[in-house]
Write a protein that holds these residues in place. Structure first.
Motif, short mmCIF file in Angstrom:
data_model
loop_
_atom_site.label_atom_id
_atom_site.label_comp_id
_atom_site.label_asym_id
_atom_site.label_seq_id
_atom_site.Cartn_x
_atom_site.Cartn_y
_atom_site.Cartn_z
N GLU A 202 42.04 43.55 33.52
CA GLU A 202 41.48 44.08 32.28
C GLU A 202 42.39 45.16 31.67
O GLU A 202 42.62 45.19 30.48
CB GLU A 202 40.12 44.68 32.64
CG GLU A 202 39.46 45.37 31.50
CD GLU A 202 38.02 44.94 31.34
OE1 GLU A 202 37.42 44.51 32.34
OE2 GLU A 202 37.53 45.05 30.22
N LYS A 258 42.35 37.01 30.35
CA LYS A 258 40.94 37.25 30.72
C LYS A 258 40.04 36.25 29.99
O LYS A 258 39.17 35.63 30.60
CB LYS A 258 40.56 38.69 30.35
CG LYS A 258 39.21 39.07 30.88
CD LYS A 258 38.86 40.51 30.59
CE LYS A 258 37.41 40.74 30.97
NZ LYS A 258 36.73 41.67 30.05
N PRO A 263 41.96 36.01 34.76
CA PRO A 263 42.35 37.42 34.68
C PRO A 263 43.58 37.69 35.54
O PRO A 263 43.65 37.23 36.68
CB PRO A 263 41.12 38.16 35.20
CG PRO A 263 40.32 37.14 35.95
CD PRO A 263 40.60 35.82 35.30
#
Ligand code: AMP
Ligand code: GLY
Length: 418
Positions: A202, A258, A263
């Motif tokens: 992230e 993502k 991810p």
């Protein structure tokens, strides 16, 4: 903590060297390792690509954390296999490592998410590929789709050169299955810069910029290699360029992976070209570059293990990552003949003397029974120095390299001289 590092080159030596500085690391193993790594870690005789044997060994020996450094085991899913066996591992899953393992995947990702890159077409048949090359004219870039040891790219200056690259990949299968499909790209111009970033799926945290030297000989002559040297930071990477890359390339790439359900956790390598139309992506790698790793890790002031653990647990935004505001240079000492065929087994002298001012990371070395270090690969050593300026780091690295000798040794004389 007991840690296993997978791989056996200069990059893995640098990773082991940095991890060993953490007092919580009570045991360090490296598979397969090399002659220099053996001084700080226990080498385990398992090939880096042998996923089953590696997982079995890590389980049996109760590893607390595994760092998978090279591209092949990442693409083969070694991180997934470790995690499935209950062993925390650093590096992208196979599904995320595809950003390096398939150029077609990465080109398609960039096109769909508006990330700037060279215009391109993908071909599965040779005749249309040849026709496209003739239509577009030179210069033009021909790339094998899969992993080809950094050698599956031809920047063709003439149509004939491009045609012969297509033929050798698609008809002669020079890179095996990696060349079943080829990507033909517009040739971009401008200075190249590499930025490596830690990612936790992230968030991302960029390392200092760097540049490598891919050609074997001075003045960027001779064949392409895995890299003959690197330096950091790059003078081309100004704060304005950094801001633009963050906004148009780095954040969009992490968000795209993502959104794709892949991810990215690990080190993401952005190979960039600063074109007249702005920064564009030349390539992604799913790992530290070698020898880029050696220069950036020698500037890292914070603890590498803590950062790697945060990448895995999605808490990278909570770690304070500090870099020394200095420059670094890594000079690769290679075996005569590299990247073609070369001899192995020559004794190396002067390592201790060189090590007084630089860190000598071993790449292709092994240890003879009497403790003598012998050459055992194409890229043999990476002499790495830091200094307040790039010029000082470069001078220190060259002075240290001057202490080292082995038969048929060669190195470039212009690393970091920008
Ligand atoms: P790669 O393995 O994709 O990094 O390519 C190796 C080298 O080829 C790069 O570092 C560039 O110097 C060059 N290259 C790759 N793609 C292009 C392109 N589209 N235009 C110009 N040079 C390129
Ligand atoms: N030095 C380039 C790479 O590791 O891919």
């Amino acid at each position: 903590m007991k840690i296993l590092v997978v791989g056996g080159g200069g990059r893995e030596h640098a990773i082991c060297w940095k991890l060993a500085q953490n007092p919580q690391v009570t045991g360090l193993w490296c598979a397969p390792g090399n002659g220099g790594i053996a001084e700080i870690a226990q080498c385990v005789d398992i090939a880096a690509t042998d996923v089953d044997a590696m997982v079995a060994w890590a389980k049996e020996n109760a590893m607390d954390f595994v760092v998978v450094a090279p591209d092949d085991p990442l693409a083969l899913g070694m991180v997934d296999a470790m995690e499935n066996a209950g062993i925390p591992a650093f590096g992208p899953s196979a599904e995320a490592a595809v950003i390096e393992a398939s150029k077609i995947f990465s080109k398609d990702l960039m096109a769909r998410y508006g990330i700037p890159s060279a215009r391109c077409r993908v071909f599965e048949e040779m005749d249309p590929a040849l026709e496209y090359v003739r239509e577009q004219g030179a210069p033009i870039v021909v790339k094998a789709d899969g992993l080809a040891l950094g050698k599956g790219v031809v920047v063709a200056q003439s149509v004939e050169e491009a045609e012969s690259a297509v033929r050798s990949m698609m008809a002669d299968r020079k890179f095996g299955d990696a060349g079943t499909r080829v990507v033909i790209e517009e040739c971009m111009t401008g200075p190249e810069v590499t930025v490596l970033a830690f990612c936790d799926g992230e968030h991302l945290s960029c390392m200092p910029s760097c540049q490598d030297h891919k050609r074997a000989l001075d003045g960027n002559q001779g064949p392409n290699t895995g890299g003959m040297g690197a330096f950091s930071p790059s003078p081309n990477y100004t704060p304005e360029v950094a801001e633009e890359c963050m906004r148009t390339i780095f954040l969009p790439t992490v968000a795209a992976m993502k959104a794709e359900g892949r991810p990215f956790r690990g080190v993401l390598y952005f190979g960039l070209m600063l074109t007249p139309d702005g920064p564009k992506v030349v390539e992604y790698n799913a790992r530290f570059g070698d020898p880029e790793c050696q220069v950036v890790l020698s500037l890292l002031d914070s603890d590498l293990l803590e950062i790697m653990q945060a990448c895995r647990s999605g808490t990278l935004d909570q770690v304070d990552i500090r870099w020394r505001p200095e420059a670094a240079c890594c000079l690769v000492l290679a075996s005569g003949g590299y990247p073609g065929s070369y001899e192995k087994g020559y004794p190396i002298s002067g390592l201790e003397q060189a090590g007084s001012s630089s860190v000598v990371f071993h790449a292709g070395t092994c240890r003879a029974e009497a403790g003598q270090i012998l050459t055992n690969g194409g890229r043999v050593l990476g002499v790495t120095a830091t200094g307040p300026t790039l010029a000082e780091a470069v001078d220190t690295a060259y002075a240290a390299a001057g202490c080292i000798e082995f038969q048929d040794m060669f190195f470039r004389r212009d690393i970091g001289r920008v």
